[in-house]
Design a protein around this motif. Structure first.
Motif, PDB file in Angstrom:
ATOM      1  N   ARG A   6       0.788  -1.336  -0.060  1.00  0.00           N
ATOM      2  CA  ARG A   6      -0.108  -0.101  -0.124  1.00  0.00           C
ATOM      3  C   ARG A   6       0.971   1.213  -0.148  1.00  0.00           C
ATOM      4  NH1 ARG A   6       0.603   2.306   4.815  1.00  0.00           N
ATOM      5  NH2 ARG A   6       1.133   0.980   6.443  1.00  0.00           N
ATOM      6  N   PRO A   7       0.291   2.417  -0.358  1.00  0.00           N
ATOM      7  CA  PRO A   7       1.145   3.683  -0.243  1.00  0.00           C
ATOM      8  C   PRO A   7       1.423   4.010   1.141  1.00  0.00           C
ATOM      9  CG  PRO A   7      -0.930   3.852  -1.815  1.00  0.00           C
ATOM     10  CD  PRO A   7      -0.972   2.569  -0.951  1.00  0.00           C
ATOM     11  N   VAL A   8       2.325   4.787   1.315  1.00  0.00           N
ATOM     12  CA  VAL A   8       2.957   5.261   2.757  1.00  0.00           C
ATOM     13  C   VAL A   8       1.582   6.075   3.171  1.00  0.00           C
ATOM     14  CG1 VAL A   8       4.639   6.820   3.783  1.00  0.00           C
ATOM     15  CG2 VAL A   8       5.378   4.975   1.927  1.00  0.00           C
ATOM     16  N   GLU A   9       1.257   6.194   4.153  1.00  0.00           N
ATOM     17  CA  GLU A   9       0.391   6.793   4.809  1.00  0.00           C
ATOM     18  C   GLU A   9       0.566   8.291   5.286  1.00  0.00           C
ATOM     19  OE1 GLU A   9      -1.709   4.419   7.613  1.00  0.00           O
ATOM     20  OE2 GLU A   9      -2.468   3.124   6.085  1.00  0.00           O
ATOM     21  N   SER A  10       1.935   8.561   5.799  1.00  0.00           N
ATOM     22  CA  SER A  10       2.172   9.909   6.335  1.00  0.00           C
ATOM     23  C   SER A  10       3.773  10.068   6.263  1.00  0.00           C
ATOM     24  CB  SER A  10       1.835   9.805   7.853  1.00  0.00           C
ATOM     25  OG  SER A  10       2.762   8.968   8.503  1.00  0.00           O
ATOM     26  N   GLU A  11       4.058  11.385   6.530  1.00  0.00           N
ATOM     27  CA  GLU A  11       5.331  11.679   6.440  1.00  0.00           C
ATOM     28  C   GLU A  11       6.202  10.948   7.529  1.00  0.00           C
ATOM     29  OE1 GLU A  11       6.342  15.863   6.057  1.00  0.00           O
ATOM     30  OE2 GLU A  11       4.857  16.116   4.723  1.00  0.00           O
ATOM     31  N   GLU A  13       5.395   7.944   8.497  1.00  0.00           N
ATOM     32  CA  GLU A  13       5.780   6.532   7.968  1.00  0.00           C
ATOM     33  C   GLU A  13       6.697   6.316   6.964  1.00  0.00           C
ATOM     34  OE1 GLU A  13       2.902   2.944   7.459  1.00  0.00           O
ATOM     35  OE2 GLU A  13       2.649   4.444   5.922  1.00  0.00           O
ATOM     36  N   ARG A  47       3.049  10.292  -3.363  1.00  0.00           N
ATOM     37  CA  ARG A  47       2.766   9.492  -2.309  1.00  0.00           C
ATOM     38  C   ARG A  47       2.151   8.005  -2.833  1.00  0.00           C
ATOM     39  NH1 ARG A  47      -2.412   8.466  -0.118  1.00  0.00           N
ATOM     40  NH2 ARG A  47      -2.386   7.021   1.682  1.00  0.00           N
ATOM     41  N   SER A  48       1.563   8.157  -4.235  1.00  0.00           N
ATOM     42  CA  SER A  48       0.942   6.960  -4.917  1.00  0.00           C
ATOM     43  C   SER A  48       2.143   6.188  -5.310  1.00  0.00           C
ATOM     44  CB  SER A  48       0.009   7.238  -5.920  1.00  0.00           C
ATOM     45  OG  SER A  48       0.662   7.951  -6.954  1.00  0.00           O
ATOM     46  N   LEU A  51       5.600   3.251  -1.872  1.00  0.00           N
ATOM     47  CA  LEU A  51       4.934   1.940  -1.264  1.00  0.00           C
ATOM     48  C   LEU A  51       5.463   1.468  -0.337  1.00  0.00           C
ATOM     49  CD1 LEU A  51       4.198   0.365  -4.996  1.00  0.00           C
ATOM     50  CD2 LEU A  51       2.890   1.882  -3.389  1.00  0.00           C
ATOM     51  N   GLU A  54       3.633  -4.649   4.148  1.00  0.00           N
ATOM     52  CA  GLU A  54       3.145  -5.181   5.543  1.00  0.00           C
ATOM     53  C   GLU A  54       3.179  -6.515   5.773  1.00  0.00           C
ATOM     54  OE1 GLU A  54       1.216  -1.632   7.868  1.00  0.00           O
ATOM     55  OE2 GLU A  54       0.007  -2.636   6.572  1.00  0.00           O
TER      56      GLU A  54
END
Length: 168
Positions: A6-11, A13, A47-48, A51, A54
Motif C-alpha cells: 500500500r502507499p505510505v500513509e504519512s510523512e 511512516e 505518495r502513490s 509503497l 506489511e
C-alpha cells in the motif's frame, strides 16, 4: 504470510519506511541521508509511488519512487530505494513493488523509470531495465497526451503481469 502492499500513509511512516529499507544495505542508510530529502519533499504529490509492504501489520520493506529524473535526466520517475528485510525476500514482493510503481507511473503518463542500480542488477534486467550504472525502463506509451493510450499501456502492463503469474 499475508502481505499488504500500500502507499505510505504519512510523512512519519515515510521516515520509518526509509529507515527499514535503508538498514538492508551493506552501508546502511537512514532518513538523515541526503537521498531521503527528495522523497520527503515530493511526498505530497507522489505518495502513490511510495509503497510499503506489511506482514501482519509489521513494516517489512517497500519501494519509494518520485517524479523527477534524477537517476537519469531523460526519464520522468526515479525509483530511489527498494528493499525487503531478509526473511521476506524471494517471494515475488520486489517484482510486485516495481510493477505497482510502473502501473502508477503509466497511469500518470510518464515516459520511463530510472534508477541507479549498484546492486541487484540481474533483478532489474529481468524486469526489463537496461543500462550500465544507472538503469532505465521506457514505459509503453505511444502518446503521453492521449488518455486512451495511457489506458492501453496500463492494460499492457497488467497483461504482462497476469502472464508472468500464470507462468509460475
Amino acid at each position: 504470510m499475508t502481505y499488504a502492499i500500500r502507499p505510505v500513509e504519512s510523512e512519519l511512516e515515510l521516515v520509518e519506511a526509509f529507515d527499514v529499507m535503508g538498514a538492508q544495505f551493506p552501508k546502511p542508510l537512514t532518513h538523515e541521508d541526503r537521498h531521503f530529502t527528495d522523497l520527503a519533499r515530493r511526498f505530497p504529490q507522489d505518495r502513490s509511488m511510495m509503497l510499503v509492504v506489511e506482514d501482519e501489520g509489521r513494516l517489512v520493506g517497500g519501494a519509494l519512487a518520485f517524479r523527477g529524473g534524477e537517476a537519469d535526466p531523460g526519464c520522468d520517475v526515479t525509483l530511489r530505494i527498494i528493499a525487503l528485510v531478509p526473511e521476506h525476500r524471494r517471494r515475488g514482493l520486489g517484482r510486485r513493488l516495481v510493477e505497482r510503481i510502473e502501473q502508477e507511473a503509466t497511469r500518470l503518463g510518464v515516459r520511463g523509470i530510472g534508477l541507479g542500480a549498484d546492486e541487484a542488477v540481474g533483478f532489474y534486467r529481468r524486469l526489463g531495465y537496461r543500462g550500465k550504472g544507472g538503469m532505465y525502463k521506457a514505459l509503453p506509451l505511444s502518446s503521453h497526451d492521449d488518455p486512451g493510450s495511457r489506458r492501453r499501456a496500463l492494460e499492457e502492463l497488467r497483461e504482462r503481469r497476469r502472464a508472468r503469474l500464470q507462468g509460475h
